[in-house]
Design a protein around this motif. Structure first.
Motif, PDB file in Angstrom:
ATOM      1  N   ASP A 107       0.829  -1.216   0.000  1.00 13.33           N
ATOM      2  CA  ASP A 107       0.000   0.000   0.000  1.00 13.33           C
ATOM      3  C   ASP A 107       0.860   1.262   0.000  1.00 13.33           C
ATOM      4  O   ASP A 107       0.482   2.284  -0.595  1.00 13.33           O
ATOM      5  CB  ASP A 107      -0.943  -0.002   1.203  1.00 13.33           C
ATOM      6  CG  ASP A 107      -2.111  -0.975   1.038  1.00 13.33           C
ATOM      7  OD1 ASP A 107      -2.323  -1.445  -0.101  1.00 13.33           O
ATOM      8  OD2 ASP A 107      -2.785  -1.255   2.036  1.00 13.33           O
ATOM      9  N   LYS A 108       2.018   1.208   0.654  1.00  8.86           N
ATOM     10  CA  LYS A 108       2.926   2.361   0.625  1.00  8.86           C
ATOM     11  C   LYS A 108       3.447   2.598  -0.796  1.00  8.86           C
ATOM     12  O   LYS A 108       3.585   3.749  -1.232  1.00  8.86           O
ATOM     13  CB  LYS A 108       4.098   2.139   1.597  1.00  8.86           C
ATOM     14  CG  LYS A 108       3.749   2.335   3.063  1.00  8.86           C
ATOM     15  CD  LYS A 108       4.956   2.120   3.969  1.00  8.86           C
ATOM     16  CE  LYS A 108       5.948   3.272   3.903  1.00  8.86           C
ATOM     17  NZ  LYS A 108       5.437   4.511   4.506  1.00  8.86           N
ATOM     18  N   LEU A 109       3.737   1.522  -1.517  1.00  8.96           N
ATOM     19  CA  LEU A 109       4.188   1.659  -2.904  1.00  8.96           C
ATOM     20  C   LEU A 109       3.097   2.274  -3.775  1.00  8.96           C
ATOM     21  O   LEU A 109       3.369   3.126  -4.629  1.00  8.96           O
ATOM     22  CB  LEU A 109       4.598   0.287  -3.456  1.00  8.96           C
ATOM     23  CG  LEU A 109       5.865  -0.323  -2.854  1.00  8.96           C
ATOM     24  CD1 LEU A 109       5.990  -1.797  -3.236  1.00  8.96           C
ATOM     25  CD2 LEU A 109       7.107   0.438  -3.306  1.00  8.96           C
ATOM     26  N   THR A 110       1.871   1.856  -3.533  1.00  6.17           N
ATOM     27  CA  THR A 110       0.741   2.412  -4.287  1.00  6.17           C
ATOM     28  C   THR A 110       0.587   3.904  -4.003  1.00  6.17           C
ATOM     29  O   THR A 110       0.447   4.720  -4.926  1.00  6.17           O
ATOM     30  CB  THR A 110      -0.559   1.677  -3.930  1.00  6.17           C
ATOM     31  OG1 THR A 110      -0.409   0.270  -4.174  1.00  6.17           O
ATOM     32  CG2 THR A 110      -1.727   2.217  -4.746  1.00  6.17           C
ATOM     33  N   ALA A 111       0.647   4.247  -2.732  1.00  6.11           N
ATOM     34  CA  ALA A 111       0.483   5.655  -2.343  1.00  6.11           C
ATOM     35  C   ALA A 111       1.624   6.515  -2.880  1.00  6.11           C
ATOM     36  O   ALA A 111       1.431   7.710  -3.163  1.00  6.11           O
ATOM     37  CB  ALA A 111       0.423   5.759  -0.812  1.00  6.11           C
ATOM     38  N   PHE A 112       2.795   5.923  -3.058  1.00  6.32           N
ATOM     39  CA  PHE A 112       3.946   6.671  -3.567  1.00  6.32           C
ATOM     40  C   PHE A 112       3.786   7.015  -5.049  1.00  6.32           C
ATOM     41  O   PHE A 112       4.399   7.960  -5.540  1.00  6.32           O
ATOM     42  CB  PHE A 112       5.226   5.856  -3.355  1.00  6.32           C
ATOM     43  CG  PHE A 112       6.488   6.618  -3.634  1.00  6.32           C
ATOM     44  CD1 PHE A 112       6.997   7.531  -2.719  1.00  6.32           C
ATOM     45  CD2 PHE A 112       7.173   6.437  -4.831  1.00  6.32           C
ATOM     46  CE1 PHE A 112       8.171   8.234  -2.981  1.00  6.32           C
ATOM     47  CE2 PHE A 112       8.342   7.132  -5.109  1.00  6.32           C
ATOM     48  CZ  PHE A 112       8.845   8.036  -4.179  1.00  6.32           C
ATOM     49  N   GLY A 113       2.974   6.222  -5.765  1.00  3.35           N
ATOM     50  CA  GLY A 113       2.719   6.528  -7.170  1.00  3.35           C
ATOM     51  C   GLY A 113       3.097   5.448  -8.166  1.00  3.35           C
ATOM     52  O   GLY A 113       2.951   5.646  -9.374  1.00  3.35           O
ATOM     53  N   TYR A 114       3.561   4.305  -7.683  1.00  6.07           N
ATOM     54  CA  TYR A 114       3.833   3.215  -8.617  1.00  6.07           C
ATOM     55  C   TYR A 114       2.508   2.718  -9.195  1.00  6.07           C
ATOM     56  O   TYR A 114       1.482   2.671  -8.503  1.00  6.07           O
ATOM     57  CB  TYR A 114       4.573   2.071  -7.916  1.00  6.07           C
ATOM     58  CG  TYR A 114       6.004   2.435  -7.586  1.00  6.07           C
ATOM     59  CD1 TYR A 114       6.991   2.353  -8.544  1.00  6.07           C
ATOM     60  CD2 TYR A 114       6.341   2.881  -6.309  1.00  6.07           C
ATOM     61  CE1 TYR A 114       8.306   2.710  -8.249  1.00  6.07           C
ATOM     62  CE2 TYR A 114       7.648   3.241  -6.002  1.00  6.07           C
ATOM     63  CZ  TYR A 114       8.617   3.154  -6.976  1.00  6.07           C
ATOM     64  OH  TYR A 114       9.910   3.521  -6.685  1.00  6.07           O
TER      65      TYR A 114
END
Length: 427
Positions: A107-114
């Motif tokens: 979820d952190k990767l998603t929120a970062f923009g990946y």
């Protein structure tokens, strides 16, 4: 393996550490250093290109958590593992189990923009440092770096390699099991209807229609004797292509000279020197051919993908299924499948996840890790005997597959340096 944190440690003080202890050390070190890493992309050109940044560390943490049942298992030969629901991680002061940890970091990767690239193949093109999906890559630039890789050329046939200016090996090809997961053929090597083939098949493997030379043209392989043209697929001079469904070779003990044959091909005659020996098997086409590659193809301009967001989404889906049950990972799996217009899946199971990872992540160096995690690495399958051959003295003998093969042996030269080290079980 030993854990040594002081360079002045003497060999007599070096002791073997348990697997779980090494796992705890790696997790602790990664969590400790994470705040000091740049919160930047690593896969795109700039100051942090090819470096370990926070998003890369998030993916590493997700990987560690996803494989925690394996990495914390101190006896990997008894077929009993810890339960991921009971393996605890402390993240920002909050205690989470292994599966919750995977979900948290993805979820952190998603929120970062990946995000998933609209075009699956964009992640593997020459100059793929523009990808918004790739998380960590090995930078490849023949002008700037000395690093070489043969993985993009070793599976190609020599004639194919010559046409591209490569030094091909005619090496590794996909197993029949792997090819069948794309619905290209069944486990008997029979071709299936084209409309049912997974769209990623021709984006991953060379077959007939996508084998071209440097000019983008079809080309022809060497001639074969007229006696070898009984098979209707072949003429004396034929278009260069591969035959993924004919990879299954059989040792025919009833044949006079006990030779390797392909069932049903050329009346069961030996394939040595025949066309299937040279062109059977699915060859890697995932990375775009770089016609400007140097060193006979070993120095291409395609960065080698280590981590990408599609993998992260499938990891999250797997963690959700292990935590909540079948069907809970449908959303993430169908995000990945929709990108290539593959059919929608419902009530996805862990078996479905393993198959989907086969299709999405082929040739990305993850299969061994996946099979160990899913418990299939040492299992028999139609294209691998239930026993494996191991050299014993001057000859060979069959010994059963065993879980000890999920961990490599310690080199005897290393064991000789330190009497406190014990060989891994089974080796």
């Amino acid at each position: 393996m030993p854990i040594v944190t002081d360079p002045n440690t003497e060999m007599k003080e070096v002791e073997q550490s348990s697997r779980s202890k090494v796992f705890e050390f790696v997790v602790s070190e990664l969590q400790e250093v994470m705040p000091y890493l740049a919160e930047q992309r690593s896969n795109q050109e700039g100051s942090y290109y090819g470096r370990i940044t926070q998003p890369v560390a998030w993916m590493l943490m997700a990987k560690l958590a996803l494989n925690a049942e394996v990495y914390t298992d101190n006896d990997w030969t008894d077929n009993i593992r810890p339960d991921g629901k009971d393996i605890s991680f402390t993240i920002d002061g909050v205690e989470m189990n292994a599966w919750e940890t995977v979900i948290y970091y993805v979820d952190k990767l998603t929120a970062f923009g990946y995000r998933l690239e609209a075009d699956f193949s964009k992640n593997f093109i020459v100059k793929n440092d523009i990808s918004d999906e790739n998380i960590f890559t090995l930078p490849m630039d023949p002008a700037l770096y000395k690093f070489k890789t043969y993985n993009l050329i070793r599976s190609l046939h020599y004639v194919h390699g010559d046409e591209l200016g490569y030094s091909a090996w005619n090496g590794a090809s996909a197993t029949l099991t792997a090819v069948s997961k794309f619905n290209y053929c069944d486990m008997d090597g029979n071709l299936l209807p084209e409309e049912n083939i997974d769209p990623r098949f021709e984006k991953t493997y060379f077959v007939k229609n996508n084998v071209v030379n440097a000019k983008g043209e079809i080309f022809y392989t060497e001639d074969f004797a007229a006696s070898d043209s009984k098979d209707p697929d072949y003429g004396l001079r034929f278009q260069m292509q591969y035959f993924p469904h004919r990879i299954q070779l059989v040792y025919d003990e009833n044949y006079a000279s006990k030779r390797i044959v392909i069932p049903g091909f050329l009346d069961g005659r030996e394939v040595s020197g025949q066309i299937d020996e040279k062109l059977a098997g699915a060859r890697m086409a995932k990375y775009e051919v770089d016609l400007a590659a140097q060193n006979a193809g070993e120095k291409p301009g395609n960065d080698i993908v280590i981590f990408r967001y599609a993998d992260a989404l499938l990891m999250k889906a797997e963690a959700k299924i292990r935590l909540y049950g079948n069907g809970s990972g449908d959303e993430e799996v169908n995000q990945v499948r929709a990108r290539v217009n593959a059919t929608h899946m419902s009530n996805v199971t862990l078996d479905d996840i393993l198959d989907e990872r086969t299709r999405e992540l082929a040739w990305e160096g993850l299969r061994r890790q996946d099979q160990i995690r899913f418990g299939t690495f040492t299992a028999s399958r139609p294209d691998r005997n239930e026993n494996t051959i191991q050299s014993v003295g001057a000859g060979q003998e069959f010994i059963p597959n065993s879980l000890h093969r999920t961990v490599f042996p310690i080199d005897v030269n290393i064991l000789a340096l330190n009497p406190k080290l014990n060989q891994n079980p089974g080796h």
